[in-house]
Design a protein around this motif. Structure first.
Motif, PDB file in Angstrom:
ATOM      1  N   ASP A 144      30.128   5.252  40.662  1.00  0.00           N
ATOM      2  CA  ASP A 144      28.308   5.434  41.175  1.00  0.00           C
ATOM      3  C   ASP A 144      27.838   4.650  40.891  1.00  0.00           C
ATOM      4  OD1 ASP A 144      30.041   8.296  41.396  1.00  0.00           O
ATOM      5  OD2 ASP A 144      29.025   9.005  39.874  1.00  0.00           O
ATOM      6  N   GLN A 145      28.189   4.054  40.021  1.00  0.00           N
ATOM      7  CA  GLN A 145      26.887   2.339  39.643  1.00  0.00           C
ATOM      8  C   GLN A 145      27.408   1.097  41.030  1.00  0.00           C
ATOM      9  OE1 GLN A 145      26.589   1.489  35.731  1.00  0.00           O
ATOM     10  NE2 GLN A 145      25.715  -0.762  36.609  1.00  0.00           N
ATOM     11  N   ALA A 146      28.328   1.765  41.176  1.00  0.00           N
ATOM     12  CA  ALA A 146      28.805   0.723  42.027  1.00  0.00           C
ATOM     13  C   ALA A 146      28.874   0.761  43.291  1.00  0.00           C
ATOM     14  CB  ALA A 146      30.602   0.181  41.702  1.00  0.00           C
ATOM     15  N   LEU A 147      29.509   1.586  44.222  1.00  0.00           N
ATOM     16  CA  LEU A 147      28.687   2.062  45.223  1.00  0.00           C
ATOM     17  C   LEU A 147      27.330   2.181  45.414  1.00  0.00           C
ATOM     18  CD1 LEU A 147      31.607   5.247  45.837  1.00  0.00           C
ATOM     19  CD2 LEU A 147      31.407   2.640  46.318  1.00  0.00           C
ATOM     20  N   ALA A 159      32.590  -6.382  32.211  1.00  0.00           N
ATOM     21  CA  ALA A 159      33.665  -6.941  31.831  1.00  0.00           C
ATOM     22  C   ALA A 159      34.451  -6.381  31.850  1.00  0.00           C
ATOM     23  CB  ALA A 159      32.882  -6.363  30.254  1.00  0.00           C
ATOM     24  N   PRO A 160      35.789  -7.043  31.527  1.00  0.00           N
ATOM     25  CA  PRO A 160      37.562  -6.490  31.887  1.00  0.00           C
ATOM     26  C   PRO A 160      37.400  -4.608  31.837  1.00  0.00           C
ATOM     27  CG  PRO A 160      37.595  -8.346  31.112  1.00  0.00           C
ATOM     28  CD  PRO A 160      35.954  -7.761  30.467  1.00  0.00           C
ATOM     29  N   ASP A 161      36.902  -4.223  30.665  1.00  0.00           N
ATOM     30  CA  ASP A 161      37.608  -3.167  30.315  1.00  0.00           C
ATOM     31  C   ASP A 161      36.627  -1.983  31.535  1.00  0.00           C
ATOM     32  OD1 ASP A 161      34.913  -4.360  29.748  1.00  0.00           O
ATOM     33  OD2 ASP A 161      35.064  -2.435  27.811  1.00  0.00           O
ATOM     34  N   ARG A 162      35.206  -2.666  32.004  1.00  0.00           N
ATOM     35  CA  ARG A 162      34.615  -1.820  32.846  1.00  0.00           C
ATOM     36  C   ARG A 162      35.130  -1.888  34.142  1.00  0.00           C
ATOM     37  NH1 ARG A 162      28.351  -3.567  33.131  1.00  0.00           N
ATOM     38  NH2 ARG A 162      28.227  -1.832  34.197  1.00  0.00           N
ATOM     39  N   ALA A 163      35.339  -3.381  34.458  1.00  0.00           N
ATOM     40  CA  ALA A 163      36.283  -3.412  35.894  1.00  0.00           C
ATOM     41  C   ALA A 163      37.169  -2.381  36.198  1.00  0.00           C
ATOM     42  CB  ALA A 163      36.435  -5.015  36.017  1.00  0.00           C
ATOM     43  N   ILE A 164      38.289  -1.943  35.028  1.00  0.00           N
ATOM     44  CA  ILE A 164      39.099  -1.396  34.802  1.00  0.00           C
ATOM     45  C   ILE A 164      39.105  -0.219  35.059  1.00  0.00           C
ATOM     46  CG2 ILE A 164      41.551  -0.635  33.552  1.00  0.00           C
ATOM     47  CD1 ILE A 164      41.240  -3.336  32.091  1.00  0.00           C
ATOM     48  N   GLN A 165      37.696   0.777  35.062  1.00  0.00           N
ATOM     49  CA  GLN A 165      37.663   1.765  34.973  1.00  0.00           C
ATOM     50  C   GLN A 165      37.314   1.904  35.946  1.00  0.00           C
ATOM     51  OE1 GLN A 165      34.335   3.249  32.325  1.00  0.00           O
ATOM     52  NE2 GLN A 165      33.815   5.006  33.643  1.00  0.00           N
ATOM     53  N   LEU A 166      36.380   0.713  37.292  1.00  0.00           N
ATOM     54  CA  LEU A 166      36.096   0.753  37.878  1.00  0.00           C
ATOM     55  C   LEU A 166      37.476   0.576  39.092  1.00  0.00           C
ATOM     56  CD1 LEU A 166      33.583   0.605  40.275  1.00  0.00           C
ATOM     57  CD2 LEU A 166      33.893  -1.341  39.837  1.00  0.00           C
TER      58      LEU A 166
END
Length: 727
Positions: A144-147, A159-166
């Motif tokens: 949602d935040q990325a969109l 960060a890598p963990d947030r990129a994985i989540q995305l």
């Protein structure tokens, strides 16, 4: 089975009869309760209940032992109606948009390899706090935040963990949208498929968050065809068996230490002797080793079954009674030890499960030999801790994927093994590329192509002017052959050369240099020519022309070349010289849009030398560009050229075998020069490709999959394969 969006208000009890189904999608209905019979679907792996009105779940839902993915988003679940404590096999649990507040008791046996989506459920930062490892919980939506954020690349900025989540949320969004036909999702400036999202997430997880490898692998296996044997990951490849093992929580990467000494089966046995097995550092090392084994063997055999198989094996191989007695002592110790969270019998069953599942026969034989030796050491005087430590120590120095220790020599052996694998893979790819390579396109030596830019020397002034106009409009000028270059009129010729005609015209009154109504020659000047005085076989000039129609000035190159015929042959040296002079002529073309165009080739009599130079030039370019690959293809092209020449010069005036032989000599020399330079270049390029493939494979297999220190792998790589050496 897909029953999504059918407006169902309830499910029939007979659903429990569909015992063979593996996927069940009942999303977007209005279910408020599930029948208890659904817990009979023992092979069910994926259950989608999103978008219903469920307030609770069947109490025996944990009986779905094969269940790996459970989607419960957008329901009305509350803490009182849910219990996930017995669902240890779950890899992914979607709970977003429910009225839940999870506690450690609710999570039960769900460990760090389980992913829980709880967006819009728990406030950011809330969630379980417990001493034992807990699942990964996503509280707020990265997608949602990325969109909503248009600034930059959302993957590289996180960060890598947030990129994985995305990436996982993007993949999940595509899963939920499959019925709408949606195949891609835009993340920043990337337009990703579900497979793209999962592969990118897998690469990041290997580098930064390995606990999520099982859930990502599980989704990846369901996304790709069942016959897809390999996956492209981090510039290398992973076998499907590896992805399958991770999806089953087997063979997960563990950290490995490198010892300075080489350890083998022969000297590995006495390592425990003289050590205090109760010493803190020894116990800690043992606990860590046991944890690594547990990660690789999530479902060990029962104690009774393991003991039966061990007795059968030891008896069949003629093992001494001492080893059998040691086994009996171990299997009688069933009390769990606090430090290890396991009894000696548990540990033996765990390790035997691993050994019996080992597919590599040499490795398995070494482990079995080490096991017999260790069991022979166990007597009534060995305490329970000593038993566990000896069992854990069995793989030491033998199987570093299990033990967490490897010697430098073993590391170098692994690097050499990987180098052999990479070399075989490279040669295999090159072989396939060679087979698939299309046949070389033939050199175009057709008459239409060869004669398209040729002309015979003009017989009068009017013809000369028409020829000059063609040279101007081509912007490439005129390249004229003479029997031998002379400053003025060519020797033994009654006609003037084109250049001589122009020079004479410039000496006439103004206006006589006009070429038609459009062009006027204003100047003719020599071009910079370093070897003109030395060779005296050519003349380069540049003609400045005023275009009255456009009011532009054009500078057109003109070249006169004197080629001496010896015994009615144009020798190979003369042919190559004419080619060099043509190169010099082409460099004088000033109009960038016309560079590379052929000038008009003019010969005082006939078209023989024009044809020779044009054919030679085409063949030289074919050699340079790799279209002509060997001497046989040169001969084929020359035979075609000789046949074509008869159509131009007549049956009895075609190029003789001697003339074709003269043409062949410099072509073979060009081929040999190209092949030597190309082979050296190819060797360097191939070496660079192999080295890059090797570094990628070593990083994947040794650093990421086996947990060896990356700096050490890089240092040992440089020792085995020094930089700058062609491999």
């Amino acid at each position: 089975m897909d029953w999504s969006g059918l407006g169902l208000t309830s499910l029939p009890e007979c659903i429990g009869h569909f015992v063979a189904i593996r996927q069940l999608n009942i999303a977007r209905n209005t279910l408020t309760v599930l029948p208890d019979s659904i817990t009979q679907l023992r092979k069910l792996q994926r259950l989608n209940l999103e978008g219903n009105q469920l307030t609770g779940l069947p109490a025996q839902l944990h009986r779905l032992g094969a269940l790996r993915e459970l989607r419960l988003c957008n329901n009305r679940l509350t803490n009182g109606g849910t219990d996930f404590s017995g669902m240890s096999g779950l890899l992914e649990l979607h709970l977003a948009r429910n009225a839940l507040s999870l506690t450690p008791a609710d999570l039960g046996n769900l460990g760090p390899t389980t992913l829980i989506h709880a967006q819009h459920n728990l406030p950011d930062g809330a969630g379980p706090s417990h001493a034992s490892p807990q699942p990964t919980i996503y509280h707020a939506s990265e997608l949602d935040q990325a969109l909503a954020d248009d600034a930059g690349d959302p993957l590289t900025l996180r960060a890598p963990d947030r990129a994985i989540q995305l990436l996982l949320e993007a993949a999940s969004e595509l899963t939920s949208s499959r019925n709408t036909g949606r195949q891609r999702i835009r993340v920043g400036n990337r337009n990703l498929t579900r497979k793209d999202c999962l592969l990118m997430a897998l690469e990041l997880a290997l580098e930064h968050q390995r606990d999520l490898l099982p859930v990502i692998s599980h989704h990846l296996l369901h996304e790709v065809p069942h016959d897809m044997a390999r996956f492209e990951v981090l510039g290398s490849t992973l076998a499907r068996e590896k992805i399958l093992a991770w999806a089953q929580r087997r063979d997960l990467p563990v950290a490995v230490l490198v010892d300075e000494t080489t350890v083998d089966v022969g000297n590995q046995m006495p390592r425990m002797d003289g050590q205090n097995v109760h010493a803190g550092v020894v116990v800690i090392a043992g606990v860590r080793a046991l944890e690594r084994i547990r990660k690789l063997v999530p479902t060990p055999l029962s104690q009774d079954r393991a003991q039966a198989q061990l007795v059968q094996y030891l008896s069949r191989t003629g093992t001494s009674a001492i080893a059998l007695r040691g086994l009996d002592l171990v299997m009688k110790r069933k009390q769990e030890l606090d430090h290890f969270k396991a009894s000696p019998a548990d540990t033996m069953a765990l390790l035997w499960t691993y050994i019996s599942n080992t597919k590599e026969q040499p490795l398995r034989d070494n482990l079995l030999n080490a096991m017999q030796n260790r069991l022979s050491e166990i007597t009534v005087d060995v305490c329970a801790t000593g038993m566990v430590q000896r069992i854990i120590d069995i793989p030491s120095g033998i199987d570093f994927s299990l033990t967490g220790a490897i010697s430098r020599e073993q590391l170098r052996d692994e690097l050499r093994r990987l180098a052999g694998t990479v070399n075989d893979e490279f040669e295999n790819r090159r072989s396939k590329a060679s087979v698939q390579e299309t046949a070389a396109r033939p050199i175009d030596l057709s008459l239409n192509r060869l004669l398209g830019t040729m002309a015979v020397a003009p017989a009068d002034d009017a013809a000369t002017r028409q020829l000059l106009i063609k040279g101007i409009e081509s912007r490439a000028g005129i390249y004229e052959f003479m029997p031998q270059r002379r400053p003025g009129h060519p020797a033994n010729s009654t006609s003037k050369s084109v250049i001589t005609t122009l020079m004479d015209a410039l000496a006439l009154p103004a206006g006589e240099t006009s070429l038609g109504d459009r062009y006027q020659v204003t100047a003719i000047e020599p071009c910079d020519d370093v070897d003109a005085a030395e060779k005296r076989d050519h003349l380069h000039v540049r003609m400045t022309v005023h275009d009255r129609q456009t009011n532009a000035l054009h500078r057109i190159p003109m070249t006169q070349v004197g080629l001496k015929l010896t015994d009615r042959l144009l020798r190979s040296a003369e042919i190559e010289r004419a080619n060099v002079l043509l190169d010099q002529h082409l460099t004088q073309i000033t109009d960038a849009g016309y560079r590379g165009q052929w000038p008009l080739l003019v010969t005082a009599s006939g078209k023989g030398r024009n044809l020779l130079l044009r054919a030679y030039r085409e063949l030289r370019h074919g050699i340079r560009d790799g279209v002509i690959r060997d001497a046989a293809e040169i001969d084929t092209a020359l035979t075609l050229f000789a046949d074509n020449s008869e159509q131009v010069r007549g049956k009895n005036n075609g190029f003789s075998d001697a003339q074709i032989a003269e043409l062949r000599v410099p072509l073979l020399h060009a081929l040999a020069t190209r092949d030597g330079a190309r082979q050296e270049q190819v060797d360097v390029e191939n070496s660079g490709i192999k080295r890059a493939m090797f570094r990628q494979r070593a990083h994947l297999e040794l650093v990421l999959l086996r947990g060896i220190d990356p700096d050490l792998v890089a240092a040992e790589t440089d020792q085995v394969f020094p930089v700058g050496v062609v491999v």
